[in-house]
Scaffold this motif. Structure first.
Motif, short mmCIF file in Angstrom:
data_model
loop_
_atom_site.label_atom_id
_atom_site.label_comp_id
_atom_site.label_asym_id
_atom_site.label_seq_id
_atom_site.Cartn_x
_atom_site.Cartn_y
_atom_site.Cartn_z
N SER A 142 0.81 -1.20 0.00
CA SER A 142 0.00 0.00 0.00
C SER A 142 0.85 1.26 0.00
N TYR A 143 0.46 2.22 -0.82
CA TYR A 143 1.08 3.54 -0.83
C TYR A 143 0.97 4.20 0.54
N PHE A 144 -0.07 3.86 1.29
CA PHE A 144 -0.33 4.51 2.56
C PHE A 144 0.33 3.80 3.75
N ASP A 145 1.05 2.72 3.49
CA ASP A 145 1.77 2.02 4.55
C ASP A 145 3.08 2.75 4.81
N ARG A 146 3.12 3.46 5.94
CA ARG A 146 4.29 4.29 6.24
C ARG A 146 5.32 3.57 7.11
N ARG A 147 5.14 2.30 7.35
CA ARG A 147 6.16 1.57 8.10
C ARG A 147 7.47 1.55 7.31
N ALA A 148 8.58 1.71 8.02
CA ALA A 148 9.88 1.77 7.36
C ALA A 148 10.29 0.40 6.83
N TYR A 149 11.09 0.41 5.76
CA TYR A 149 11.80 -0.79 5.32
C TYR A 149 13.03 -0.92 6.20
N VAL A 150 13.16 -2.04 6.92
CA VAL A 150 14.23 -2.21 7.90
C VAL A 150 14.95 -3.52 7.67
N GLU A 151 16.28 -3.46 7.64
CA GLU A 151 17.10 -4.66 7.68
C GLU A 151 17.73 -4.74 9.06
N GLU A 152 17.61 -5.91 9.71
CA GLU A 152 18.05 -6.09 11.09
C GLU A 152 19.18 -7.11 11.18
N ASP A 153 20.02 -6.93 12.21
CA ASP A 153 21.02 -7.95 12.49
C ASP A 153 20.41 -9.06 13.34
N ASP A 154 21.21 -10.02 13.76
CA ASP A 154 20.69 -11.17 14.51
C ASP A 154 20.11 -10.78 15.86
N ALA A 155 20.53 -9.62 16.36
CA ALA A 155 20.01 -9.14 17.65
C ALA A 155 18.75 -8.29 17.49
N GLY A 156 18.28 -8.14 16.26
CA GLY A 156 17.07 -7.35 16.03
C GLY A 156 17.31 -5.86 15.93
N ARG A 157 18.58 -5.45 15.84
CA ARG A 157 18.90 -4.03 15.70
C ARG A 157 18.90 -3.64 14.23
N ALA A 158 18.39 -2.48 13.93
CA ALA A 158 18.34 -2.00 12.55
C ALA A 158 19.75 -1.71 12.04
N VAL A 159 20.05 -2.23 10.86
CA VAL A 159 21.35 -1.96 10.22
C VAL A 159 21.16 -1.22 8.90
#
Length: 274
Positions: free
Chosen positions: A196-213
Motif C-alpha cells: 500500500s502507498y499509505f503504509d508508512r512503516r519503514a523498510y528495515v534490515e536487522e542484524d541477529d540481535a534485532g537491531r536495525a542496520v
C-alpha cells in the motif's frame, strides 16, 4: 535497499516503525560500510565535480533549480562525497558547506577534494539536528541525501527551514513516493504493486540481535507537502523527471524500462517568505 557489488549484506527484512536515534545509527553504520561500493558503482555517473539531482540524470548545469547562486551562502544536506557542492565551488560560489551522517562518505569527499583541486568544507552531522545557526544560509539543497532516511519528514524539513534565511530557496530530491508500492526491480517484473502507498512503516534490515542496520522511510506526497508548509516554506514547484532516451543505466530500482512508465524521483522546490 540492498544492491549488488560489495555493499553490506542484507539482514532480516522487517516493516516497522523506527524512531530517530535508531534510524540515524543504522544509517551511519550502513553508509560507512557501503560508501566504497557506492562511489565505485556510481562515481562516474555522478562525476567528481558534478551536480546530478537524480538517477534520471537531471543536471543542475541545465536545470538550474537553485536559481542564481552568485554571492549566496549554500548548504548541502547529506552531501555524500560532495560532488554537488564541489560543482558549485567550481562554478565560482565561494561559500558552500556540506554535511553527511557517514564518516566514510566524507573521507571520499576529502579524497576527491585533493584530486580535483575544488575543496568542499564538510562536517559529520545528522539532518534531524543540523549544527548550524538559524538563518545561516541563502540556499539549502539535498540531492537524494538524508531525507529518504529520516523517520519524520517534518523534523528534517523544519531544520532546513530553520537554517534558511528569509527569502532563501530550499530544493531537495527524494525517491518518488509512488515507488514505495513497487518492488525494487527496474524490469517489467517490477511493475506490479506489492504494498500500500499509505503504509508508512519503514523498510528495515536487522542484524541477529534485532537491531536495525539499514532503514529507509516512506513519506507520501502529502506528507512532504505538509512538512514544507509546517516549516514555514512556500512550495514553488514539484518536478517529476521523465526518463531520458539517452540514459541506459540501471540504478537499483531505477532504469529505462520502468522509468518511462512511472516517476522514480520527486524534486521539491520551496522558498522561505522574506
Amino acid at each position: 535497499m540492498y544492491d549488488e557489488m560489495d555493499y553490506p549484506a542484507p539482514g532480516r527484512v522487517e516493516r516497522r516503525a523506527v524512531a530517530g536515534p535508531e534510524s540515524a545509527r543504522a544509517g551511519r553504520l550502513w553508509w560507512d560500510g557501503a560508501a566504497d561500493a557506492y562511489q565505485a558503482e556510481h562515481g562516474d555517473f555522478l562525476r567528481d565535480v558534478g551536480f546530478i539531482w537524480s538517477p534520471e540524470g537531471v543536471d543542475e548545469a541545465d536545470a538550474r533549480l537553485l536559481g542564481d547562486v552568485s554571492g549566496k551562502r549554500i548548504l548541502e544536506v547529506g552531501c555524500g562525497a560532495g560532488q554537488c557542492g564541489r560543482w558549485l565551488r567550481a562554478e565560482g560560489v565561494r561559500e558552500v558547506v556540506g554535511f553527511d551522517l557517514a564518516l566514510r562518505q566524507l573521507q571520499h569527499s576529502r579524497r576527491i577534494d585533493e584530486q580535483s583541486g575544488h575543496r568542499l568544507p564538510a562536517v559529520q552531522a545528522d539532518a534531524q539536528r543540523m549544527p548550524f545557526a538559524t538563518g545561516s544560509f541563502d540556499v539549502v539543497f539535498s540531492a537524494f541525501g538524508a531525507f529518504p532516511f529520516v523517520p519524520a519528514a517534518e523534523t528534517a524539513l523544519a531544520e532546513a527551514g530553520r537554517v534558511l534565511r528569509p527569502g532563501g530557496r530550499f530544493v531537495f530530491s527524494v525517491t518518488h513516493p509512488i515507488r514505495w508500492c513497487f518492488p525494487d526491480d527496474p524490469s517489467k517484473r517490477g511493475m506490479t504493486v506489492k504494498q500500500s502507498y499509505f503504509d508508512r512503516r519503514a523498510y528495515v534490515e536487522e542484524d541477529d540481535a534485532g537491531r536495525a542496520v539499514y532503514v529507509e522511510h516512506h513519506h507520501t506526497v502529502g506528507d512532504w507537502l505538509r512538512g514544507i508548509v509546517a516549516a514555514g516554506l512556500l512550495l514553488q514547484d514539484l518536478v517529476e523527471p521523465e526518463w531520458p532516451e539517452g540514459n541506459k543505466q540501471v540504478w537499483g530500482g531505477w532504469g529505462p524500462v520502468r522509468g518511462r512508465m512511472i516517476p522514480g524521483t520527486a524534486i521539491f522546490s520551496a522558498v522561505k517568505p522574506g
